[in-house]
Design an enzyme around this catalytic site. Structure first.
Site, PDB file in Angstrom:
ATOM      1  N   GLY A   8      -1.695   7.312  -6.282  1.00  0.00           N
ATOM      2  CA  GLY A   8      -0.836   6.149  -6.442  1.00  0.00           C
ATOM      3  C   GLY A   8      -1.477   4.970  -5.732  1.00  0.00           C
ATOM      4  N   GLN A  56      -1.584  -3.066  -1.593  1.00  0.00           N
ATOM      5  CA  GLN A  56      -2.733  -2.365  -0.996  1.00  0.00           C
ATOM      6  C   GLN A  56      -4.066  -2.986  -1.386  1.00  0.00           C
ATOM      7  OE1 GLN A  56      -1.184   1.764  -2.231  1.00  0.00           O
ATOM      8  NE2 GLN A  56      -2.369   2.176  -0.379  1.00  0.00           N
ATOM      9  N   CYS A  83      -2.501   8.325   2.629  1.00  0.00           N
ATOM     10  CA  CYS A  83      -2.426   7.009   1.996  1.00  0.00           C
ATOM     11  C   CYS A  83      -3.825   6.410   2.004  1.00  0.00           C
ATOM     12  CB  CYS A  83      -1.466   6.122   2.790  1.00  0.00           C
ATOM     13  SG  CYS A  83      -1.301   4.455   2.146  1.00  0.00           S
ATOM     14  N   LEU A  84      -4.227   5.798   0.884  1.00  0.00           N
ATOM     15  CA  LEU A  84      -5.564   5.194   0.825  1.00  0.00           C
ATOM     16  C   LEU A  84      -5.727   4.103   1.878  1.00  0.00           C
ATOM     17  CD1 LEU A  84      -6.026   4.930  -3.052  1.00  0.00           C
ATOM     18  CD2 LEU A  84      -7.119   6.572  -1.508  1.00  0.00           C
ATOM     19  N   HIS A 116       6.844   6.851  -1.888  1.00  0.00           N
ATOM     20  CA  HIS A 116       5.751   6.361  -1.040  1.00  0.00           C
ATOM     21  C   HIS A 116       5.244   5.009  -1.564  1.00  0.00           C
ATOM     22  CE1 HIS A 116       1.869   7.116   1.309  1.00  0.00           C
ATOM     23  NE2 HIS A 116       1.571   6.093   0.527  1.00  0.00           N
ATOM     24  N   GLU A 117       5.023   4.927  -2.875  1.00  0.00           N
ATOM     25  CA  GLU A 117       4.505   3.681  -3.451  1.00  0.00           C
ATOM     26  C   GLU A 117       5.542   2.567  -3.397  1.00  0.00           C
ATOM     27  OE1 GLU A 117       1.416   3.424  -3.853  1.00  0.00           O
ATOM     28  OE2 GLU A 117       1.117   5.587  -3.610  1.00  0.00           O
ATOM     29  N   HIS A 123       5.540   0.753  -0.204  1.00  0.00           N
ATOM     30  CA  HIS A 123       4.488  -0.260  -0.039  1.00  0.00           C
ATOM     31  C   HIS A 123       4.978  -1.642  -0.482  1.00  0.00           C
ATOM     32  CE1 HIS A 123       1.037   1.914   1.413  1.00  0.00           C
ATOM     33  NE2 HIS A 123       1.078   2.803   0.435  1.00  0.00           N
TER      34      HIS A 123
HETATM   35 NI    NI Z   1       0.066   4.599   0.421  1.00  0.00          NI
END
Ligand code: NI
Length: 188
Positions: free
Chosen positions: A46, A51, A99-100, A141-142, A145
């Site tokens: 995701g 991000q 998470c990236l 989670h997304e 963000h």
């Molecule tokens: Ni994340």
């Protein structure tokens, strides 16, 4: 095809609440394609627009690689514009997340098991769906963000304290990633 650098902890872009996207946004299809390319290249399931430093209410998901292994479900790639997520029922469960934007950090997070999501798809058609388990976790989670929330925000103070060194390494650009990142204090 463009690959965006991914902003990492504690870049202000991760803490800025995202703005709704108006319909008839010319650059949107190309931006969505680039977001998918960036996510796939980074090996993520995701990726949210904040991000990559763009404060818009949009995220993309391609989580089959995770959900098939974890609970045997398939969902295909998804585009979520101006989403709203609400829990359904009281059931919660714990699972480890990454998470990236937080390379090398994996922690157990408690989340609602089942959710409802209302959003606009790539064609700006409104959709409403219910999801559960791993896919619901990825969506939550997304969605976080877009509100400037990171999964580490859910941890207790003890776990957070243990993470301090790792987080400082991210800030200082000392964490190796196989994808392009923007660290706050790194010389780049
Ligand atoms: Ni994340």
């Amino acid at each position: 095809m463009s690959i965006f650098p991914i902003v990492t902890y504690d870049h202000s872009g991760l803490r800025t609440p995202a703005e709704p996207i108006p319909e008839n946004n010319d650059g949107l299809p190309e931006f969505i394609d680039n977001l998918f390319d960036t996510m796939h290249q980074a090996g993520g399931v995701g990726l949210a627009a904040p991000q990559v430093g763009i404060p818009l209410q949009l995220f993309v998901v391609d989580a089959d690689i995770m959900t098939e292994e974890e609970d045997g479900t398939k969902h295909g790639p998804g585009v979520f514009i101006n989403p709203e997520v609400t829990p359904v029922g009281d059931e919660e469960w714990d699972a480890e997340e990454g998470c990236l934007s937080l390379p090398d950090v994996r922690e157990k997070v408690t989340r609602p098991y089942r959710i409802k999501i209302r959003y606009f798809d790539r064609e700006f058609q409104v959709r409403e769906e219910e999801h559960e388990g791993w896919y619901a976790r990825v969506l939550q989670h997304e969605f976080d963000h877009l509100k400037g929330v990171l999964f580490i925000d859910y941890l207790g103070s003890f776990r957070k304290r243990l993470l301090r060194g790792k987080l400082q390494n991210i800030i200082d650009g000392k964490v190796e990633t196989e994808y392009l990142v923007v660290a706050k204090n790194a010389d780049r």
